[in-house]
Design a protein around this motif. Structure first.
Motif, PDB file in Angstrom:
ATOM      1  N   SER A  33      20.274  -6.845  -6.525  1.00 17.46           N
ATOM      2  CA  SER A  33      19.111  -6.519  -5.696  1.00 17.46           C
ATOM      3  C   SER A  33      19.412  -6.952  -4.276  1.00 17.46           C
ATOM      4  CB  SER A  33      17.865  -7.272  -6.172  1.00 17.46           C
ATOM      5  OG  SER A  33      17.528  -6.929  -7.481  1.00 17.46           O
ATOM      6  N   THR A  34      19.094  -6.091  -3.322  1.00 16.17           N
ATOM      7  CA  THR A  34      19.324  -6.428  -1.922  1.00 16.17           C
ATOM      8  C   THR A  34      18.404  -5.619  -1.024  1.00 16.17           C
ATOM      9  OG1 THR A  34      21.048  -6.783  -0.257  1.00 16.17           O
ATOM     10  CG2 THR A  34      21.152  -4.722  -1.494  1.00 16.17           C
ATOM     11  N   THR A  35      18.276  -6.053   0.203  1.00 12.17           N
ATOM     12  CA  THR A  35      17.546  -5.276   1.202  1.00 12.17           C
ATOM     13  C   THR A  35      18.442  -5.091   2.421  1.00 12.17           C
ATOM     14  OG1 THR A  35      16.511  -7.263   2.135  1.00 12.17           O
ATOM     15  CG2 THR A  35      15.233  -6.032   0.492  1.00 12.17           C
ATOM     16  N   VAL A  36      18.267  -3.954   3.072  1.00  9.45           N
ATOM     17  CA  VAL A  36      19.011  -3.596   4.272  1.00  9.45           C
ATOM     18  C   VAL A  36      17.987  -3.121   5.292  1.00  9.45           C
ATOM     19  CG1 VAL A  36      20.754  -2.041   5.238  1.00  9.45           C
ATOM     20  CG2 VAL A  36      20.961  -2.829   2.873  1.00  9.45           C
ATOM     21  N   VAL A  37      18.103  -3.580   6.530  1.00  9.75           N
ATOM     22  CA  VAL A  37      17.189  -3.125   7.589  1.00  9.75           C
ATOM     23  C   VAL A  37      17.886  -2.044   8.397  1.00  9.75           C
ATOM     24  CG1 VAL A  37      15.850  -3.780   9.615  1.00  9.75           C
ATOM     25  CG2 VAL A  37      16.054  -5.374   7.691  1.00  9.75           C
ATOM     26  N   LEU A  38      17.265  -0.867   8.452  1.00  9.83           N
ATOM     27  CA  LEU A  38      17.739   0.237   9.284  1.00  9.83           C
ATOM     28  C   LEU A  38      16.781   0.376  10.452  1.00  9.83           C
ATOM     29  CD1 LEU A  38      18.542   2.893   6.532  1.00  9.83           C
ATOM     30  CD2 LEU A  38      20.098   1.233   7.553  1.00  9.83           C
ATOM     31  N   LYS A  39      17.328   0.496  11.667  1.00 12.66           N
ATOM     32  CA  LYS A  39      16.492   0.589  12.866  1.00 12.66           C
ATOM     33  C   LYS A  39      16.829   1.851  13.645  1.00 12.66           C
ATOM     34  CE  LYS A  39      15.829  -4.321  13.391  1.00 12.66           C
ATOM     35  NZ  LYS A  39      15.484  -5.353  14.319  1.00 12.66           N
ATOM     36  N   GLY A  40      15.789   2.473  14.176  1.00 13.37           N
ATOM     37  CA  GLY A  40      15.981   3.665  14.970  1.00 13.37           C
ATOM     38  C   GLY A  40      16.808   3.420  16.214  1.00 13.37           C
ATOM     39  N   ASP A  91       7.129  -6.110  -8.607  1.00  8.12           N
ATOM     40  CA  ASP A  91       7.479  -6.625  -9.931  1.00  8.12           C
ATOM     41  C   ASP A  91       8.588  -7.672  -9.760  1.00  8.12           C
ATOM     42  OD1 ASP A  91       8.729  -7.011 -12.502  1.00  8.12           O
ATOM     43  OD2 ASP A  91       7.826  -5.137 -13.163  1.00  8.12           O
ATOM     44  N   PRO A  92       8.363  -8.912 -10.212  1.00  9.04           N
ATOM     45  CA  PRO A  92       9.373  -9.968 -10.041  1.00  9.04           C
ATOM     46  C   PRO A  92      10.726  -9.622 -10.665  1.00  9.04           C
ATOM     47  CG  PRO A  92       7.294 -10.895 -10.824  1.00  9.04           C
ATOM     48  CD  PRO A  92       7.157  -9.390 -10.867  1.00  9.04           C
ATOM     49  N   ASP A 152      12.859  -9.757  -2.322  1.00  8.63           N
ATOM     50  CA  ASP A 152      12.022 -10.557  -1.432  1.00  8.63           C
ATOM     51  C   ASP A 152      11.636  -9.674  -0.252  1.00  8.63           C
ATOM     52  OD1 ASP A 152      10.700 -12.400   0.086  1.00  8.63           O
ATOM     53  OD2 ASP A 152      12.467 -13.620   0.532  1.00  8.63           O
ATOM     54  N   TRP A 153      10.534  -8.955  -0.404  1.00  6.22           N
ATOM     55  CA  TRP A 153      10.086  -8.010   0.625  1.00  6.22           C
ATOM     56  C   TRP A 153       9.551  -8.711   1.876  1.00  6.22           C
ATOM     57  CZ3 TRP A 153      10.658  -2.820   0.405  1.00  6.22           C
ATOM     58  CH2 TRP A 153      10.859  -2.221  -0.834  1.00  6.22           C
ATOM     59  N   ARG A 154       9.043  -9.926   1.700  1.00  2.00           N
ATOM     60  CA  ARG A 154       8.363 -10.624   2.803  1.00  2.00           C
ATOM     61  C   ARG A 154       7.240  -9.760   3.364  1.00  2.00           C
ATOM     62  NH1 ARG A 154      13.926 -12.942   5.282  1.00  2.00           N
ATOM     63  NH2 ARG A 154      14.338 -14.281   3.523  1.00  2.00           N
ATOM     64  N   ARG A 206      -0.157   6.620  -6.355  1.00  2.00           N
ATOM     65  CA  ARG A 206       0.876   6.623  -7.385  1.00  2.00           C
ATOM     66  C   ARG A 206       1.642   5.297  -7.410  1.00  2.00           C
ATOM     67  NH1 ARG A 206       5.979   9.948  -6.652  1.00  2.00           N
ATOM     68  NH2 ARG A 206       7.273   8.761  -8.003  1.00  2.00           N
ATOM     69  N   ASP A 207       2.033   4.803  -6.236  1.00  2.00           N
ATOM     70  CA  ASP A 207       2.763   3.535  -6.190  1.00  2.00           C
ATOM     71  C   ASP A 207       1.869   2.354  -6.551  1.00  2.00           C
ATOM     72  OD1 ASP A 207       5.129   4.821  -5.548  1.00  2.00           O
ATOM     73  OD2 ASP A 207       4.928   4.483  -3.394  1.00  2.00           O
ATOM     74  N   THR A 208       0.587   2.438  -6.208  1.00  2.00           N
ATOM     75  CA  THR A 208      -0.371   1.382  -6.559  1.00  2.00           C
ATOM     76  C   THR A 208      -0.501   1.248  -8.071  1.00  2.00           C
ATOM     77  OG1 THR A 208      -1.626   1.706  -4.520  1.00  2.00           O
ATOM     78  CG2 THR A 208      -2.783   0.638  -6.338  1.00  2.00           C
ATOM     79  N   ASN A 209      -0.474   2.380  -8.771  1.00  2.00           N
ATOM     80  CA  ASN A 209      -0.695   2.396 -10.218  1.00  2.00           C
ATOM     81  C   ASN A 209       0.587   2.444 -11.033  1.00  2.00           C
ATOM     82  OD1 ASN A 209      -3.582   2.415  -9.970  1.00  2.00           O
ATOM     83  ND2 ASN A 209      -3.401   4.545  -9.305  1.00  2.00           N
ATOM     84  N   ALA A 210       1.730   2.259 -10.388  1.00  2.00           N
ATOM     85  CA  ALA A 210       3.011   2.333 -11.093  1.00  2.00           C
ATOM     86  C   ALA A 210       3.131   1.211 -12.123  1.00  2.00           C
ATOM     87  CB  ALA A 210       4.156   2.251 -10.089  1.00  2.00           C
ATOM     88  N   GLY A 211       4.000   1.441 -13.104  1.00  2.00           N
ATOM     89  CA  GLY A 211       4.215   0.468 -14.175  1.00  2.00           C
ATOM     90  C   GLY A 211       5.221  -0.605 -13.797  1.00  2.00           C
ATOM     91  N   THR A 212       5.800  -1.211 -14.804  1.00  2.00           N
ATOM     92  CA  THR A 212       6.721  -2.325 -14.597  1.00  2.00           C
ATOM     93  C   THR A 212       8.147  -1.829 -14.367  1.00  2.00           C
ATOM     94  OG1 THR A 212       7.296  -2.529 -16.936  1.00  2.00           O
ATOM     95  CG2 THR A 212       5.330  -3.755 -16.161  1.00  2.00           C
ATOM     96  N   ALA A 213       8.987  -2.729 -13.875  1.00  2.00           N
ATOM     97  CA  ALA A 213      10.401  -2.411 -13.703  1.00  2.00           C
ATOM     98  C   ALA A 213      11.052  -2.143 -15.064  1.00  2.00           C
ATOM     99  CB  ALA A 213      11.116  -3.556 -12.987  1.00  2.00           C
ATOM    100  N   ALA A 214      10.641  -2.849 -16.091  1.00  2.00           N
ATOM    101  CA  ALA A 214      11.192  -2.622 -17.432  1.00  2.00           C
ATOM    102  C   ALA A 214      10.851  -1.221 -17.924  1.00  2.00           C
ATOM    103  CB  ALA A 214      10.673  -3.679 -18.403  1.00  2.00           C
ATOM    104  N   GLU A 215       9.615  -0.779 -17.686  1.00  2.00           N
ATOM    105  CA  GLU A 215       9.218   0.586 -18.077  1.00  2.00           C
ATOM    106  C   GLU A 215      10.019   1.623 -17.287  1.00  2.00           C
ATOM    107  OE1 GLU A 215       4.516  -0.127 -19.199  1.00  2.00           O
ATOM    108  OE2 GLU A 215       5.096   0.091 -17.093  1.00  2.00           O
TER     109      GLU A 215
END
Length: 180
Positions: free
Chosen positions: A86-93, A137-138, A143-145, A154-163
């Motif tokens: 798991s990782t995050t990358v910041v892309l900037k215009g 989902d943990p 770590d979105w901060r 749709r994203d509000t009602n989404a299920g778990t990462a396992a699903e």
């Protein structure tokens, strides 16, 4: 920065003169492994979060044109050497970069400020190839901060990462059997 296998982040060269500038955002010869069939342009207000989604078939090729985007990546492919990464990358215009996200890498986008995103896909959009889960989902290990982002219903009602992972693996297996 370590990325999931098959993901690429590329700096794009901008050519400027007294009239303005030009940036090539995609060239087939770069060997991205994607031949786009569709391009999309998205504007997002500040604190919008889109995802997390994973695709069985299609790849995404993303360029943040204005503002900034936090691209979250989670490799859910069991056979991948970076499975579970798991990782995050910041892309900037202001620093144009392109990111390639292959099938099996779950991803989401957070736009801290008003932003524009241009992206292509390797296959036409298909609801079956758009499997999602809760962004917070943990089990994703991200770590979105971020606190209280603006989400689609749709994203509000989404299920778990396992699903999401189970649905991804089931659909991939179904497609594999259909091709045999």
């Amino acid at each position: 920065m370590r990325l999931p296998e098959g993901c690429v982040v590329r700096d794009l060269a901008t050519h400027m003169d007294d009239r303005g500038d030009l940036t090539e955002i995609f060239r087939l010869e770069w060997g991205t492994g994607i031949e786009p069939v569709q391009w999309n342009f998205v504007r997002s207000e500040a604190n919008v979060l889109r995802g997390v989604h994973v695709h069985v078939v299609h790849s995404d090729y993303l360029v943040c044109m204005e503002g900034s985007m936090v691209l979250a990546l989670v490799d859910i492919r069991p056979e991948s050497p970076t499975h579970g990464l798991s990782t995050t990358v910041v892309l900037k215009g202001e620093r144009l970069q392109a990111a390639l996200v292959p099938p099996g890498v779950a991803h989401g986008f957070h736009f801290p400020d008003r932003s524009s995103l241009c992206y292509s896909v390797s296959h036409y959009w298909n609801l079956v190839d758009e499997i999602g889960c809760r962004w917070d989902d943990p089990a994703l290990g991200l770590d979105w901060r971020v606190v209280d982002p603006k989400l689609s219903p749709r994203d509000t009602n989404a299920g778990t990462a396992a699903e999401m992972t189970r649905l991804f693996l089931d659909e991939r297996q179904r497609l594999s059997m259909a091709h045999d």
